[in-house]
Design a protein around this motif. Sequence first.
Motif, PDB file in Angstrom:
ATOM      1  N   VAL A 295       0.841  -1.199   0.000  1.00  0.00           N
ATOM      2  CA  VAL A 295       0.000   0.000   0.000  1.00  0.00           C
ATOM      3  C   VAL A 295       0.879   1.254   0.000  1.00  0.00           C
ATOM      4  CG1 VAL A 295      -1.614   1.355   1.418  1.00  0.00           C
ATOM      5  CG2 VAL A 295      -2.042  -1.073   1.020  1.00  0.00           C
ATOM      6  N   ASN A 296       1.944   1.216   0.813  1.00  0.00           N
ATOM      7  CA  ASN A 296       2.866   2.351   0.855  1.00  0.00           C
ATOM      8  C   ASN A 296       3.632   2.524  -0.438  1.00  0.00           C
ATOM      9  OD1 ASN A 296       2.633   3.751   3.226  1.00  0.00           O
ATOM     10  ND2 ASN A 296       3.789   2.222   4.384  1.00  0.00           N
ATOM     11  N   ASP A 297       4.252   1.426  -0.885  1.00  0.00           N
ATOM     12  CA  ASP A 297       5.113   1.504  -2.070  1.00  0.00           C
ATOM     13  C   ASP A 297       4.339   1.921  -3.306  1.00  0.00           C
ATOM     14  OD1 ASP A 297       7.094   0.713  -0.449  1.00  0.00           O
ATOM     15  OD2 ASP A 297       7.363  -1.300  -1.302  1.00  0.00           O
ATOM     16  N   ARG A 298       3.097   1.463  -3.407  1.00  0.00           N
ATOM     17  CA  ARG A 298       2.331   1.719  -4.630  1.00  0.00           C
ATOM     18  C   ARG A 298       1.348   2.876  -4.477  1.00  0.00           C
ATOM     19  NH1 ARG A 298       2.532  -3.393  -7.853  1.00  0.00           N
ATOM     20  NH2 ARG A 298       3.954  -4.721  -6.701  1.00  0.00           N
ATOM     21  N   SER A 299       1.459   3.589  -3.344  1.00  0.00           N
ATOM     22  CA  SER A 299       0.544   4.701  -3.070  1.00  0.00           C
ATOM     23  C   SER A 299      -0.913   4.298  -3.247  1.00  0.00           C
ATOM     24  CB  SER A 299       0.849   5.907  -3.958  1.00  0.00           C
ATOM     25  OG  SER A 299       2.167   6.294  -3.820  1.00  0.00           O
ATOM     26  N   TRP A 300      -1.243   3.115  -2.759  1.00  0.00           N
ATOM     27  CA  TRP A 300      -2.637   2.696  -2.729  1.00  0.00           C
ATOM     28  C   TRP A 300      -3.272   3.211  -1.454  1.00  0.00           C
ATOM     29  CZ3 TRP A 300      -1.644  -3.242  -3.730  1.00  0.00           C
ATOM     30  CH2 TRP A 300      -1.399  -3.445  -5.095  1.00  0.00           C
ATOM     31  N   THR A 301      -4.610   3.159  -1.402  1.00  0.00           N
ATOM     32  CA  THR A 301      -5.253   3.342  -0.111  1.00  0.00           C
ATOM     33  C   THR A 301      -5.917   1.997   0.206  1.00  0.00           C
ATOM     34  OG1 THR A 301      -7.369   3.961  -1.045  1.00  0.00           O
ATOM     35  CG2 THR A 301      -5.798   5.749  -0.664  1.00  0.00           C
ATOM     36  N   TYR A 302      -6.211   1.770   1.489  1.00  0.00           N
ATOM     37  CA  TYR A 302      -6.814   0.481   1.832  1.00  0.00           C
ATOM     38  C   TYR A 302      -8.174   0.329   1.166  1.00  0.00           C
ATOM     39  CZ  TYR A 302      -2.975  -0.191   4.949  1.00  0.00           C
ATOM     40  OH  TYR A 302      -1.713  -0.358   5.423  1.00  0.00           O
ATOM     41  N   MET A 303      -8.823   1.463   0.927  1.00  0.00           N
ATOM     42  CA  MET A 303     -10.168   1.406   0.380  1.00  0.00           C
ATOM     43  C   MET A 303     -10.185   1.043  -1.107  1.00  0.00           C
ATOM     44  SD  MET A 303     -12.315   1.550   2.616  1.00  0.00           S
ATOM     45  CE  MET A 303     -11.743   1.244   4.264  1.00  0.00           C
TER      46      MET A 303
END
Length: 483
Positions: free
Chosen positions: A356-364
């Motif tokens: 999530v951090n590395d790929r700039s995702w959000t949990y949602m």
Amino acid sequence: MSDLLQQFDLVIGLEVHCQLDTQSKLFCGCSTSFGGEPNAHTCPVCLGLPGALPVVNKKVLDSAIALALAVGADIRQRSVFARKQYFYPDLPKGYQISQFDLPFCEKGGITLTSGKFIELTRIHIEEDAGKNVHGDKNSFVDLNRAGIPLLEIVSTPQLESAEEASDFLRRLHSIVRFLEISNANMEEGSFRCDANVSLKRKGATKLGTRCEIKNLNSFRNIERAIHYEAVRQADIIVQGGTIIQQTMLFDANSGSTRPMRSKEESHDYRYFPDPDLPVLFINEERIEKTRKSLPELPAQLEKRFIEQFELPAVDAAQLTSDRDLAKYFESSTKFLKKGTPKLAANWILSELAREVNDRSWTYMNCPVSAQSIAQLVNAIGEGTISGKIAKTVFKSMVETGKDPETIIKEEGLVQISDKSAIRTLVERIVNENPAQVAEFLSGKEKIIGFFVGRIMKESGGKMNPAAVNAVLLSTLNSKKVGS
Ligand code: ADP
Ligand code: MG
Ligand code: ZN
């Protein structure tokens, strides 16, 4: 910690500015959206034109009430807006509308991870200033931000280390996120902090002179800035110097603080009640209405996670540090069968959090759904796949967005626990390597690793490691003389 600091107690008080998520500004109808052409979001009120009158935004009041309730603060029935006068190009009125001697609320506090309670002095409502933009030859003023609503949250000087300060800030950050009153985006400056730092000789009761480090905008920088500032002050004191009360800037590149200006005193601002705004009345009914709509807060959720899911306190604290993360974890538990919540928490906090951090995702919006993570944990719990294979499956989940059951089936990754299949392979490998068998028999038990490695390689890592170990040991032991 530097040796210099051994002789001192560190004292820290924080002032946090939190931008509230509202459609319109604090005292006018202008948009609060980020970006936009410079000065596009302005009107006579936020430009400070003569005769324009401010009207308070009601949503701001409800947000302030929600935060006050969440931290157990005393809400003032009657609070007063005051003018804080100073000259700066990004402040067109020549004063900022803030609150002074009669702030919105007082007291309340935040409990740190250690259990220590840090009392607040006050929370008040104020407007943001604009922004000066410096080009090569000219400077410009952008007033889009002027008049955006802020809450200023002031702690008492009870924090005693940089780590306590960042813990306090993280907890406050997650509270405002849970309340959904602010996006609290630190990079955009929606949640920023001034750290007041002073030293006193160990055990002394009188507080030392403080310096205030302005506008820190990451948890890491807050710790770095406080460390640096504490050592700087200790250096001066042990050399017989005195600390001058100043406002400091932190340079994130060099990790150092430097003076910005001498500290102003509150009387310099010539505060007085703003005659354009009425006294702010907050009645019980309004407070009760907000109280009823409060969501579950991080501290309550943390407690519930520990009780309901039997999570270790550290996991529960981490999971509830972020609203979306907490929601993600809780929805994953609804799909758990054989896997435990503890295992799901491990996967979410390590492997998933990293992606999530590395790929700039959000949990949602993350392609690995909470249901998928639960499926993966179930597959481990049921022994369908080993923890090692699970990492391969997870990698594929991240890259393809497919669910683990499909991946396990498609890639034939089901773990082999069947004893007779394991025994056949073990016996073959043992027979093929007589030299290593002799080593084992001569007492070199470490050689077991060699066999395990071979077996795992041949089976593509799919054999159940515990079963392999058991069969291998019994096969090798049976070769001992006399057995
Ligand atoms: P201002 O900075 O606006 O003059 P205050 O006097 O209210 O306002 O103090 C602001 C902050 O400074 C508070 O967070 C308070 O806890 C902190 N503070 C006050 N005295 C000290 C001190 N001696 N050392 C560290 N922090 C302090
Ligand atoms: Mg201050
Ligand atoms: Zn406006």
